[in-house]
Design a protein around this motif. Structure first.
Motif, short mmCIF file in Angstrom:
data_model
loop_
_atom_site.label_atom_id
_atom_site.label_comp_id
_atom_site.label_asym_id
_atom_site.label_seq_id
_atom_site.Cartn_x
_atom_site.Cartn_y
_atom_site.Cartn_z
N TYR A 291 0.83 -1.20 0.00
CA TYR A 291 0.00 0.00 0.00
C TYR A 291 0.87 1.25 0.00
O TYR A 291 0.65 2.18 -0.79
N THR A 292 1.86 1.29 0.88
CA THR A 292 2.73 2.47 0.96
C THR A 292 3.57 2.61 -0.30
O THR A 292 3.76 3.73 -0.81
N ARG B 55 2.82 1.78 -3.34
CA ARG B 55 2.00 2.33 -4.42
C ARG B 55 1.73 3.82 -4.19
O ARG B 55 1.63 4.59 -5.16
N GLN B 56 1.61 4.22 -2.93
CA GLN B 56 1.43 5.65 -2.63
C GLN B 56 2.60 6.47 -3.16
O GLN B 56 2.43 7.64 -3.52
N TYR B 57 3.78 5.86 -3.21
CA TYR B 57 4.97 6.56 -3.67
C TYR B 57 5.40 6.08 -5.06
O TYR B 57 6.59 6.06 -5.39
N TYR C 242 9.36 9.32 0.96
CA TYR C 242 8.55 8.97 2.13
C TYR C 242 9.18 9.52 3.40
O TYR C 242 8.51 10.14 4.24
#
Length: 383
Positions: A130-131, A133-135, A159
């Protein structure tokens, strides 16, 4: 009697080794107490570590001792550092970020691209999907950029920069990287403290900064801790050429390898983000050995054309009672090939109505020696 027998065996083994083997190379390690002599001031990302606080000193000493106890692991940290650290350091410099952040990658993965935690974090910087894909990391069944040192480092530094903007402290930013920003923020609010060294946090996060500091101390002065590596002992930096590869359909990685005049394993090792045996449709930036870069595109075009024109697969409709082994035997093809061609999970069952692609056994892959340097008009011959 039992202990006497063990003693006799030990004496015999020792005597045998003295007679038949080269003498052991003498060695000496610094004493554990001398290793705990930490030069002050100690900083993390320019922020002072309060070693004058007894509890803080105890925590750093514990992590330093635990790291030094696992000497083979430290040797691997050191040897891998020349392979990956130059890139991490360059990105940190270009973004104006503290150099100490590079040690997070060692704490997270020991600089192993395929490292995976029990919680599902993957890669050099141990991103959860999840993280990641956020970045902007590509993470799916075919490509997982958490395993790519270049993409994952860019994402991790973004991040960490965002976490620093949120918490105003690099120690807290690193702690949030470990436990999640929401969890850390909740503890700060509940405890009324915004200093990492004064917060009571999950045990893993309480150790986290001190583990990073132990890594920093050892890598900045390995000889102090008994690690004497010559220049040739370090693994060399990554050496490659980046090429653009256009795939008009799913394309076997072995075709890339053949065009680069190397082996499947080399392409997979240089591009650990590629999952499985095929590149998905689309354009890809691929790393190949420098020595295979000249005329790569022409060779790739010819080999791809040859492979496409000679594809003669058939589709088999799975029937009641079929299983993969029986289908492989029926068509006289290796079971492993059947699994690879169809991207199957060998532990998952097949069902009536499923369609399987099967290639004739005679269509064997091209080998590297079929490709001739510089002869782009007729560089690929049929088997």
């Amino acid at each position: 009697m039992k202990w006497k027998s063990l003693l006799l065996v030990g004496i015999v083994i020792f005597s045998f080794s003295e007679v038949n083997a080269e003498p052991f190379e003498p060695f000496s390690f610094p004493s554990m107490m001398s290793a705990l002599s930490i030069a002050t001031p100690l900083e993390f990302c320019g922020e002072p570590v309060p070693l004058e606080v007894q509890e803080v000193r105890e925590r750093i000493e514990k992590e330093l001792l635990l790291s030094l106890w696992h000497r083979p692991q430290v040797i691997l940290w050191l040897k891998r550092s020349r392979r990956y650290m130059p890139h991490i350091e360059e990105v940190l410099r270009s973004q104006g970020m503290p150099d100490d952040l590079k040690y997070i990658a060692i704490a997270e993965s020991a600089l192993r691209p395929h490292a995976r935690s029990r919680k599902g974090a993957v890669g050099f910087w141990q991103f959860m999907s999840y993280t990641g894909r956020q970045y902007d990391l590509i993470i799916n069944r075919r490509i997982d950029e958490r395993r790519n040192i270049f993409a994952s480092t860019r994402a991790a530094i973004r991040y960490l920069s965002d976490l620093y903007d949120t918490f105003g402290s690099w120690a807290l930013a690193a702690a949030a990287y470990n436990m999640g920003e929401e969890g850390l923020n909740a503890e700060i609010v509940e405890q009324g403290v915004n200093n990492y060294y004064q917060l009571y946090l999950p045990l893993e996060t309480q150790r986290y900064i001190f583990r990073i500091l132990a890594i920093k101390l050892i890598l900045e002065d390995p000889a102090k801790y008994g690690f004497y590596l010559a220049e040739e002992d370090y693994y060399p930096p990554l050496s490659f050429e980046r090429v653009s590869v256009q795939c008009y359909k799913e394309t076997p990685i072995r075709i890339i390898a053949q065009a680069a005049q190397t082996h499947f394993k080399v392409i997979k090792d240089l591009n650990p983000e590629i999952r499985g045996h095929y590149l998905p449709e689309g354009e890809h930036a691929i790393l190949i050995p420098k020595e295979g870069s000249e005329n790569f595109k022409a060779r790739y075009r010819d080999i791809l054309r040859h492979w496409t024109s000679n594809q003669k697969e058939q589709t088999y409709l799975v029937r009641e009672g079929d299983h993969l082994t029986s289908i492989a035997e029926r068509f006289d093809v290796p079971l492993a090939s059947l699994i690879i061609w169809n991207r199957l999970n060998p532990k998952a069952p097949i069902h009536p109505g499923d369609r399987l692609i099967i290639y004739p056994k005679k269509l064997m892959p091209l080998t590297i020696d079929k490709v001739e340097n510089g002869n782009n008009d007729n560089s690929v011959k049929n088997n």
